[in-house]
Structure formats: structure tokens, C-alpha cells
Write a protein that holds these residues in place. Structure first.
Motif, mmCIF file in Angstrom:
data_model
loop_
_atom_site.group_PDB
_atom_site.id
_atom_site.type_symbol
_atom_site.label_atom_id
_atom_site.label_comp_id
_atom_site.label_asym_id
_atom_site.label_seq_id
_atom_site.Cartn_x
_atom_site.Cartn_y
_atom_site.Cartn_z
ATOM 1 N N ALA A 391 -11.243 -10.965 -3.238
ATOM 2 C CA ALA A 391 -10.888 -10.874 -4.654
ATOM 3 C C ALA A 391 -11.476 -9.653 -5.344
ATOM 4 C CB ALA A 391 -11.340 -12.137 -5.386
ATOM 5 N N TYR A 392 -12.222 -8.813 -4.617
ATOM 6 C CA TYR A 392 -12.892 -7.704 -5.305
ATOM 7 C C TYR A 392 -11.882 -6.733 -5.905
ATOM 8 C CZ TYR A 392 -15.611 -3.558 -6.235
ATOM 9 O OH TYR A 392 -16.168 -2.467 -6.860
ATOM 10 N N SER A 393 -10.935 -6.237 -5.101
ATOM 11 C CA SER A 393 -9.951 -5.281 -5.604
ATOM 12 C C SER A 393 -8.800 -5.185 -4.616
ATOM 13 C CB SER A 393 -10.594 -3.906 -5.831
ATOM 14 O OG SER A 393 -10.958 -3.311 -4.601
ATOM 15 N N THR A 394 -8.133 -4.062 -4.606
ATOM 16 C CA THR A 394 -6.983 -3.844 -3.731
ATOM 17 C C THR A 394 -7.438 -3.620 -2.291
ATOM 18 O OG1 THR A 394 -4.979 -2.507 -3.462
ATOM 19 C CG2 THR A 394 -6.985 -1.357 -4.147
ATOM 20 N N THR A 395 -6.513 -3.278 -1.416
ATOM 21 C CA THR A 395 -6.818 -3.074 -0.003
ATOM 22 C C THR A 395 -6.354 -1.687 0.434
ATOM 23 O OG1 THR A 395 -4.700 -3.977 0.744
ATOM 24 C CG2 THR A 395 -6.519 -5.531 0.434
ATOM 25 N N PHE A 396 -6.873 -1.224 1.568
ATOM 26 C CA PHE A 396 -6.417 0.041 2.125
ATOM 27 C C PHE A 396 -4.933 -0.025 2.464
ATOM 28 C CE2 PHE A 396 -10.967 0.791 3.111
ATOM 29 C CZ PHE A 396 -11.081 2.075 2.608
ATOM 30 N N THR A 397 -4.471 -1.178 2.959
ATOM 31 C CA THR A 397 -3.056 -1.325 3.305
ATOM 32 C C THR A 397 -2.170 -1.143 2.083
ATOM 33 O OG1 THR A 397 -3.586 -2.824 5.128
ATOM 34 C CG2 THR A 397 -1.338 -2.895 4.268
ATOM 35 N N ALA A 398 -2.560 -1.740 0.954
ATOM 36 C CA ALA A 398 -1.767 -1.612 -0.271
ATOM 37 C C ALA A 398 -1.740 -0.169 -0.756
ATOM 38 C CB ALA A 398 -2.340 -2.524 -1.356
ATOM 39 N N LEU A 399 -2.878 0.516 -0.694
ATOM 40 C CA LEU A 399 -2.924 1.911 -1.123
ATOM 41 C C LEU A 399 -2.058 2.790 -0.236
ATOM 42 C CD1 LEU A 399 -6.754 2.251 -1.899
ATOM 43 C CD2 LEU A 399 -4.884 2.083 -3.551
ATOM 44 N N ARG A 400 -2.087 2.552 1.085
ATOM 45 C CA ARG A 400 -1.278 3.358 2.002
ATOM 46 C C ARG A 400 0.211 3.076 1.818
ATOM 47 N NH1 ARG A 400 -5.471 1.940 6.865
ATOM 48 N NH2 ARG A 400 -6.998 3.587 6.409
ATOM 49 N N THR A 401 0.555 1.823 1.510
ATOM 50 C CA THR A 401 1.958 1.485 1.287
ATOM 51 C C THR A 401 2.502 2.196 0.061
ATOM 52 O OG1 THR A 401 1.670 -0.694 2.312
ATOM 53 C CG2 THR A 401 3.565 -0.402 0.857
ATOM 54 N N VAL A 402 1.723 2.200 -1.017
ATOM 55 C CA VAL A 402 2.152 2.902 -2.231
ATOM 56 C C VAL A 402 2.314 4.396 -1.964
ATOM 57 C CG1 VAL A 402 1.425 3.553 -4.553
ATOM 58 C CG2 VAL A 402 1.136 1.203 -3.788
ATOM 59 N N ARG A 403 1.377 4.983 -1.220
ATOM 60 C CA ARG A 403 1.470 6.411 -0.920
ATOM 61 C C ARG A 403 2.689 6.707 -0.042
ATOM 62 N NH1 ARG A 403 -3.433 7.140 0.222
ATOM 63 N NH2 ARG A 403 -3.349 6.657 2.431
#
Length: 475
Positions: A391-403
Motif C-alpha cells: 500500500a505504500y505507493s505505485t510499482t515498477f511494473t506500473a511505471l514501466r507500463t505507463v512509459r
């Protein structure tokens, strides 16, 4: 750097040694079942798809390391300032920046300054006399910042190399014990049971590991208190006091994990040794409240953690890969202290009895390769360099998907077209299923026609038909 391509654009984002994949991507219509080929590796430059290696270490790949560092900063910052799916109201949640250090395993050469980093340099270890091995017990020099002796023991024979690598190996277990005990301590301080605490508040965290010059891991942790439903709910009023910090400080000072002692004749993990040996935190513990506009603000914390995540474990990149044999270790140019730490991992890792005792503490089996051998290039540390609670924040996977989506969209816009799938629908349309079939074809940039062998000048890669994830130590 892999900067050249047929249209002067960086291949795989400029990755130094991209991974080559052969295969294709098919698009399937949900209603009719029709399959259309969307991408074929044979039609790409070199007949393969080049993808990033995603190595976090700057010495291994500067381009991928820079991207990883930016993503790590965004991940930490989102949990403190909001954004990336985290509500901005999280800025009002109490948070602390915690530094957990390792205990001393023997005096090492260090650079200490009076009054912080701007004061005069103090003598390293102003002690008189000799150690049991006949060497000076202290060091009266004032070391420079670039002194190669920093982090190395004053007397290598007095230094507890065995306990050092065991401590590194058990840091993940010690952190789990700390996290569990902190929740119980906070509940007790608030006059609640653990079950009632979870209905009133949640403790979220992000943790970054840093390898010190002396070859031991330190942890930098951000701890945040949320309401029972995560960052979108307000924490209880008592969380804004010093209750959480005091409870965490008490836990850090008392938590311990019994461990096999490499310097003793017994491998009993049920009790601590005669001199109190157990895996525990060092005495230097720093717990600071994070303020939006103070010396420990969210921007500085994010930059601080992101700085350490891209560093090599040690030796300036010489140990960026596993050490698969003592012969391979002998060919590496390493400082004597680092070499002895790796050799200690191999000595203990080849002891089946000690390996079994270490596995028992961690609660899981090493597998085909003892963990001290597998992680000898990291001085025994086999944990993740960055972890967080869900629950802390987003994930590396989500950031890479957006990019990835942004890159496709911008690329299509620059080409004067709309990004669509094989059926002419907009990218991401739920009526289209994407099926990818890719196999490993090597490492390194290869833009000529055909594929298979690595280009000249690059180290030999793993055979394309070998099983992924295999690891073999030459004992």
C-alpha cells in the motif's frame, strides 16, 4: 553504448548490452478468434527484438541504471507527496526516515570529521598498543576521502569475516522480525491488540539496502502511518505523536535473530552464543520525522534513497556478476578485504552442515546452489535492494507500463499516425487479446541481418537453447 540504429534512434533506450529476443506478437479478436500477426522479430533490425537489460547498477549499464534511478525516486516520492495513484492527502500522514546499521565486526579504517562533513578530519582510531596478532591496535592517520584503505580492517586477523557474511545473509530475516515486532509494539503502546490496530491504522514502508565500504549492508527505510484502508484514509490522532518512533526505537534495540556462529564449534540456532552473538542491529540508529518543508523533506529523502539503489555492491563493478568458482575469483582485481569476504562466503557455503543451519534460520532451502555461494559477489546478501509494502505507493511494473504506452503514442504521433492494433482498433482495446511468443537469442546489439551469435567484441552470452535462470557453481 548501444546508440546506433537504422533511423538514428537509440536501440532499447541506449542499453549497453540489450537482450535479443526472437519471436513474434499476435493479436486475437475476442469475438471471432481471428489471429493476426502484429510484430515479427524477423522484420526488425538484425532479425531480433532488442529489449533493455534493466540492470540497476550504473557500472553495468548507465542507461538502464538512470531509468531505474528515476523510477525509484518516483516510487518513493509518490508515497510521501502523492501522485501515481496515491492521493495527495498522504502528505498529511506522519512518516519517519529510519537508518538501520550493522554492528561492529572489528575496527576498520574510517574517515570521521568533527561537526559533520565540514569540520576537521579526526584521527581514524587513536588507540595504543598491539592487537593479539602483534599488529597496531589503532590508526592515527587522518584519511583522505579517496584513501583505498577506508572500510578495510585495521587487523584482518581480528576481523570477524564469518559473522559479517552471516549477518548479511540474515538481514532479510532480521528486517522481517523488526517489522513484525514494530506492529506489536505500536499496538501495545496505543493500548490495542494487533487485530484492533489493523482496524485503526496501517504501517506502510519502503526500504533500500546500501552496501557499505566495509562490506556490510545498511537499510534506509521510510515508515508511514495510514488509516485502516491505506493511503486514502486518515490515520488515527495518536499516530501524529512520538509513539510510533519510540516503539520502533525500542524494537530496533532489542530484536535479535539467533544464528549459526561461524566462529564457534556449535551451530545451535536455538540460543545465542556465549558472547551474545546473534544477528541484531548496530547501535547507530537514526529515526527522523519527515517534514514537507524541513531538513528531512520528501524531496531529499527520495533523492537520497535513489542515489544508493544504483550503486554496485563493491569493487567498482568487478562484482556485478556471480562468482562461479574460486578460479574465477582469482582472476578478479579486488581489494584484499573484499576478496576475503567473498572467500569466506565460499568457505562457509561449501560446508553442508553450516548451509543447512543457515537455511533453517531463514526457513527455506537454498536449492541446488547454497545461498552463500550464489550471493558471494554481494558478500552473502541475497535480499532485494528495494522493497516496499503493497500500500505504500505505485510499482515498477506500473511505471514501466505507463512509459511503454507513452513511447508508443509519441512514436505514432511523430510518424503522423494513430496507434492501432492489427485490427485497426486503438491500442488497449478490450476486444483484442495480445499474445507474445519470444525466446532468448543472445545479448548485445546486433543490427546486421540474421541472428544467433553475439557480435564481435562482446563477451559470449548464454546459449540461446539453455534453460532460463540456471546457475551452476564450480565446486
Amino acid at each position: 553504448m548501444s546508440e546506433a540504429s537504422t533511423d538514428d534512434r537509440p536501440v532499447a533506450g541506449g542499453c549497453s548490452r540489450p537482450i535479443r529476443l526472437s519471436g513474434h506478437v499476435d493479436h486475437v479478436d475476442v469475438h471471432t478468434g481471428e489471429v493476426r500477426r502484429a510484430v515479427s522479430g524477423a522484420d526488425l533490425p538484425g532479425g531480433v527484438l532488442h529489449v533493455r537489460c534493466n540492470n540497476r547498477r550504473e557500472s553495468a549499464c548507465p542507461a538502464c541504471s538512470a531509468v531505474y534511478k528515476r523510477d525509484a525516486r518516483r516510487l518513493v516520492l509518490a508515497g510521501l507527496a502523492g501522485g501515481k495513484g496515491v492521493p495527495e492527502t498522504v502528505t498529511g500522514h506522519p512518516a519517519w526516515f529510519v537508518t538501520l546499521t550493522a554492528p561492529s565486526f572489528g575496527p576498520v579504517h574510517s574517515r570521521r570529521q568533527q561537526g559533520g562533513k565540514t569540520g576537521p578530519v579526526r584521527a581514524c582510531h587513536p588507540r595504543r598498543g598491539l592487537c593479539p596478532h602483534g599488529r597496531p591496535a589503532g590508526c592515527h592517520e587522518r584519511h583522505r576521502e579517496d584513501d583505498s584503505r577506508l572500510g578495510s580492517p585495521i587487523c584482518p586477523d581480528c576481523y570477524a569475516y564469518g559473522r559479517t557474511v552471516v549477518w548479511n545473509a540474515l538481514v532479510p530475516r532480521l528486517w522481517k522480525a523488526t517489522r513484525d515486532a514494530t506492529e506489536s509494539a505500536v499496538a501495545a503502546a496505543a493500548g490495542l491488540t494487533v487485530a484492533r490496530l489493523r482496524r485503526a491504522a496501517r504501517l506502510s514502508f519502503v526500504k533500500v539496502a546500501e552496501m557499505q565500504a566495509r562490506g556490510v549492508v545498511h537499510l534506509h527505510v521510510v515508515v508511514r502511518v495510514d488509516g485502516p484502508d491505506g493511503p486514502g484514509s486518515a490515520p488515527p490522532a495518536w499516530a501524529d505523536s512520538d509513539l510510533v518512533a519510540d516503539a520502533l526505537r525500542d524494537v530496533v534495540g532489542s530484536v535479535a535473530v539467533p544464528a549459526p556462529d561461524p566462529d564457534a564449534l556449535t551451530l545451535d540456532t536455538g540460543t545465542v552464543s556465549d558472547d551474545g552473538w546473534a544477528v541484531r542491529w548496530g547501535v547507530q540508529v537514526d529515526i527522523r520525522r519527515i517534514a514537507l518543508d524541513g531538513p528531512t523533506d520528501v524531496g531529499r529523502v527520495s533523492n537520497y534513497l535513489a542515489k544508493y539503489i544504483t550503486k554496485s555492491a563493491a569493487a567498482g563493478g568487478a562484482l556485478d556478476h556471480p562468482v562461479r568458482s574460486l578460479a574465477a575469483l582469482g582472476r578478479l582485481v579486488l581489494a584484499p578485504h573484499v576478496r576475503r569476504l567473498v572467500e569466506t562466503c565460499w568457505r562457509l557455503g561449501q560446508d553442508a552442515t553450516f548451509t543447512a543451519a543457515l537455511d533453517a534460520v531463514l526457513g527455506r532451502d537454498s536449492g541446488d546452489v547454497p545461498r552463500l555461494l550464489r550471493w558471494a559477489h554481494q558478500m552473502g546478501f541475497g535480499g532485494h535492494w528495494l522493497t516496499k509494502s503493497r500500500a505504500y505507493s505505485t510499482t515498477f511494473t506500473a511505471l514501466r507500463t505507463v512509459r511503454r504506452v507513452w513511447s508508443r503514442t509519441i512514436g505514432a504521433a511523430m510518424a503522423g499516425r494513430i496507434p492501432v492494433d492489427a485490427f485497426g482498433r486503438l491500442d488497449g482495446d478490450p476486444e483484442t487479446i495480445i499474445l507474445g511468443a519470444w525466446t532468448y537469442a543472445g545479448r548485445g546489439l546486433h543490427l546486421s541481418h540474421g541472428h544467433g551469435a553475439d557480435p564481435p567484441g562482446l563477451p559470449a552470452s548464454r546459449p540461446a537453447d539453455s534453460r532460463g535462470g540456471t546457475w551452476r557453481a564450480d565446486l
